[in-house]
Each structure stands twice: as C-alpha cells, then as structure tokens.
Write a protein that holds these residues in place. Structure first.
Motif, PDB file in Angstrom:
ATOM      1  N   GLN A  37       0.910  -1.100  -0.002  1.00 19.76           N
ATOM      2  CA  GLN A  37      -0.085   0.036  -0.014  1.00 19.76           C
ATOM      3  C   GLN A  37       0.840   1.112   0.002  1.00 19.76           C
ATOM      4  OE1 GLN A  37      -3.661  -0.524   2.688  1.00 19.76           O
ATOM      5  NE2 GLN A  37      -2.549  -2.363   3.261  1.00 19.76           N
ATOM      6  N   ALA A  38       1.069   1.771  -1.128  1.00 14.50           N
ATOM      7  CA  ALA A  38       1.953   2.940  -1.418  1.00 14.50           C
ATOM      8  C   ALA A  38       1.151   4.165  -1.965  1.00 14.50           C
ATOM      9  CB  ALA A  38       3.254   2.595  -2.296  1.00 14.50           C
ATOM     10  N   GLU A  39       1.838   5.338  -1.793  1.00 14.44           N
ATOM     11  CA  GLU A  39       1.081   6.477  -2.696  1.00 14.44           C
ATOM     12  C   GLU A  39       2.114   6.595  -3.817  1.00 14.44           C
ATOM     13  OE1 GLU A  39      -1.506   8.105  -1.716  1.00 14.44           O
ATOM     14  OE2 GLU A  39      -2.006   6.711  -0.121  1.00 14.44           O
ATOM     15  N   PRO A  40       1.503   7.085  -4.992  1.00 13.02           N
ATOM     16  CA  PRO A  40      -0.010   7.096  -4.964  1.00 13.02           C
ATOM     17  C   PRO A  40      -0.839   5.918  -5.280  1.00 13.02           C
ATOM     18  CG  PRO A  40       1.034   8.113  -7.054  1.00 13.02           C
ATOM     19  CD  PRO A  40       2.171   7.466  -5.920  1.00 13.02           C
ATOM     20  N   VAL A  41      -0.213   5.019  -5.966  1.00 15.17           N
ATOM     21  CA  VAL A  41      -1.121   3.893  -6.074  1.00 15.17           C
ATOM     22  C   VAL A  41      -0.461   2.310  -5.160  1.00 15.17           C
ATOM     23  CG1 VAL A  41      -1.974   4.444  -8.417  1.00 15.17           C
ATOM     24  CG2 VAL A  41       0.671   3.300  -8.107  1.00 15.17           C
ATOM     25  N   ALA A  42      -1.302   1.577  -5.387  1.00 13.24           N
ATOM     26  CA  ALA A  42      -0.586   0.313  -4.475  1.00 13.24           C
ATOM     27  C   ALA A  42       0.056  -0.455  -5.588  1.00 13.24           C
ATOM     28  CB  ALA A  42      -1.742  -0.588  -4.019  1.00 13.24           C
ATOM     29  N   VAL A  43       1.130  -1.197  -5.285  1.00 12.37           N
ATOM     30  CA  VAL A  43       1.988  -2.098  -5.915  1.00 12.37           C
ATOM     31  C   VAL A  43       1.533  -3.653  -5.741  1.00 12.37           C
ATOM     32  CG1 VAL A  43       4.209  -2.835  -6.797  1.00 12.37           C
ATOM     33  CG2 VAL A  43       3.849  -0.548  -6.195  1.00 12.37           C
ATOM     34  N   ILE A  44       0.875  -4.399  -6.862  1.00  8.60           N
ATOM     35  CA  ILE A  44       0.478  -5.575  -6.599  1.00  8.60           C
ATOM     36  C   ILE A  44       1.191  -6.659  -7.330  1.00  8.60           C
ATOM     37  CG2 ILE A  44      -1.619  -7.220  -6.746  1.00  8.60           C
ATOM     38  CD1 ILE A  44      -3.353  -4.653  -6.600  1.00  8.60           C
ATOM     39  N   CYS A  45       1.430  -7.837  -6.501  1.00  7.73           N
ATOM     40  CA  CYS A  45       2.364  -8.834  -7.256  1.00  7.73           C
ATOM     41  C   CYS A  45       1.793 -10.006  -7.005  1.00  7.73           C
ATOM     42  CB  CYS A  45       3.971  -8.891  -6.838  1.00  7.73           C
ATOM     43  SG  CYS A  45       4.774  -7.423  -7.197  1.00  7.73           S
ATOM     44  N   GLU A  46       1.783 -11.371  -7.861  1.00 10.10           N
ATOM     45  CA  GLU A  46       1.129 -12.365  -7.506  1.00 10.10           C
ATOM     46  C   GLU A  46       2.185 -13.568  -7.711  1.00 10.10           C
ATOM     47  OE1 GLU A  46      -2.366 -12.813 -10.046  1.00 10.10           O
ATOM     48  OE2 GLU A  46      -3.240 -11.412  -8.728  1.00 10.10           O
ATOM     49  N   THR A  47       2.309 -14.617  -7.111  1.00 11.55           N
ATOM     50  CA  THR A  47       2.981 -15.824  -7.383  1.00 11.55           C
ATOM     51  C   THR A  47       2.600 -16.464  -8.533  1.00 11.55           C
ATOM     52  OG1 THR A  47       1.663 -17.353  -5.824  1.00 11.55           O
ATOM     53  CG2 THR A  47       3.511 -16.109  -4.956  1.00 11.55           C
ATOM     54  N   PRO A  48       3.002 -17.455  -9.114  1.00 10.47           N
ATOM     55  CA  PRO A  48       2.474 -18.229 -10.272  1.00 10.47           C
ATOM     56  C   PRO A  48       1.072 -19.092  -9.465  1.00 10.47           C
ATOM     57  CG  PRO A  48       4.828 -18.460 -10.183  1.00 10.47           C
ATOM     58  CD  PRO A  48       4.360 -17.688  -9.141  1.00 10.47           C
ATOM     59  N   TRP A  49       0.285 -19.454 -10.505  1.00  6.78           N
ATOM     60  CA  TRP A  49      -0.978 -19.965 -10.178  1.00  6.78           C
ATOM     61  C   TRP A  49      -0.136 -21.576  -9.893  1.00  6.78           C
ATOM     62  CZ3 TRP A  49      -6.190 -18.196 -11.144  1.00  6.78           C
ATOM     63  CH2 TRP A  49      -6.548 -17.020 -11.271  1.00  6.78           C
ATOM     64  N   GLY A  50      -0.978 -22.274  -9.139  1.00  8.09           N
ATOM     65  CA  GLY A  50      -0.494 -23.637  -9.000  1.00  8.09           C
ATOM     66  C   GLY A  50      -1.363 -24.492  -7.881  1.00  8.09           C
ATOM     67  N   PRO A  51      -1.011 -25.636  -7.830  1.00  2.31           N
ATOM     68  CA  PRO A  51      -1.884 -26.488  -6.920  1.00  2.31           C
ATOM     69  C   PRO A  51      -2.111 -25.937  -5.702  1.00  2.31           C
ATOM     70  CG  PRO A  51      -0.057 -27.761  -7.934  1.00  2.31           C
ATOM     71  CD  PRO A  51       0.105 -26.472  -8.154  1.00  2.31           C
ATOM     72  N   PRO A  52      -3.255 -25.974  -5.002  1.00  3.41           N
ATOM     73  CA  PRO A  52      -3.587 -25.210  -3.965  1.00  3.41           C
ATOM     74  C   PRO A  52      -2.744 -25.835  -2.478  1.00  3.41           C
ATOM     75  CG  PRO A  52      -5.628 -25.906  -4.649  1.00  3.41           C
ATOM     76  CD  PRO A  52      -4.626 -26.444  -5.669  1.00  3.41           C
ATOM     77  N   ARG A  53      -2.214 -27.125  -2.722  1.00  6.40           N
ATOM     78  CA  ARG A  53      -1.427 -27.526  -1.609  1.00  6.40           C
ATOM     79  C   ARG A  53      -0.085 -26.650  -1.646  1.00  6.40           C
ATOM     80  NH1 ARG A  53       3.056 -30.608  -1.863  1.00  6.40           N
ATOM     81  NH2 ARG A  53       2.344 -31.032  -4.036  1.00  6.40           N
ATOM     82  N   GLU A  54       0.540 -26.542  -2.684  1.00  2.00           N
ATOM     83  CA  GLU A  54       1.648 -25.713  -2.834  1.00  2.00           C
ATOM     84  C   GLU A  54       1.680 -24.311  -2.360  1.00  2.00           C
ATOM     85  OE1 GLU A  54       3.388 -25.934  -6.788  1.00  2.00           O
ATOM     86  OE2 GLU A  54       3.616 -28.073  -6.831  1.00  2.00           O
TER      87      GLU A  54
END
Length: 68
Positions: A37-54
């Motif tokens: 949560q930064a100003e002026p905009v939030a920075v969003i990153c995601e991990t690769p999509w994978g099996p729920p267990r991982e």
C-alpha cells in the motif's frame, strides 16, 4: 491474461500493515497476492498459479518468516 472470471480470497493478513498478503483460489488453482500500500498507487504482485497444496505451503512459510 485472464485465468478465471472469479478469484476467491481464502485467507489474508491484516490490512493495517503497509504490505498485505492474500491466499487466493480460482478454478482449482491457488496463488498468493502481495499488495504494498504505497502512494499514489498500490503495487500488486502475485505468485504463479499452482496446486492449492503448494500455495498453502508457501502461505505457511510466509507467516513463519521463512519465505520472501
């Protein structure tokens, strides 16, 4: 790239912090989203999509301070 129309946030960390983590699931896959949560905009990153267990293993490591 749109992977799925609906993403469900399963668990999350407190939004009172500058960085918020969310474990998300969609279409039998899971991933972790980090929002700084930064100003002026939030920075969003995601991990690769994978099996729920991982994703749950990464989530547990993240909460225990063993992941970056």
């Amino acid at each position: 790239m749109v992977r799925s129309g609906r993403v469900r946030v399963v668990v999350w960390t407190c939004s009172c912090r500058a960085t918020v983590y969310e474990l998300c699931a969609s279409g039998g896959r899971a991933f972790i989203r980090r929002t700084v949560q930064a100003e002026p905009v939030a920075v969003i990153c995601e991990t690769p999509w994978g099996p729920p267990r991982e994703a749950w293993e990464i989530w547990a490591a993240l909460l225990a301070g063993r992941a970056r």
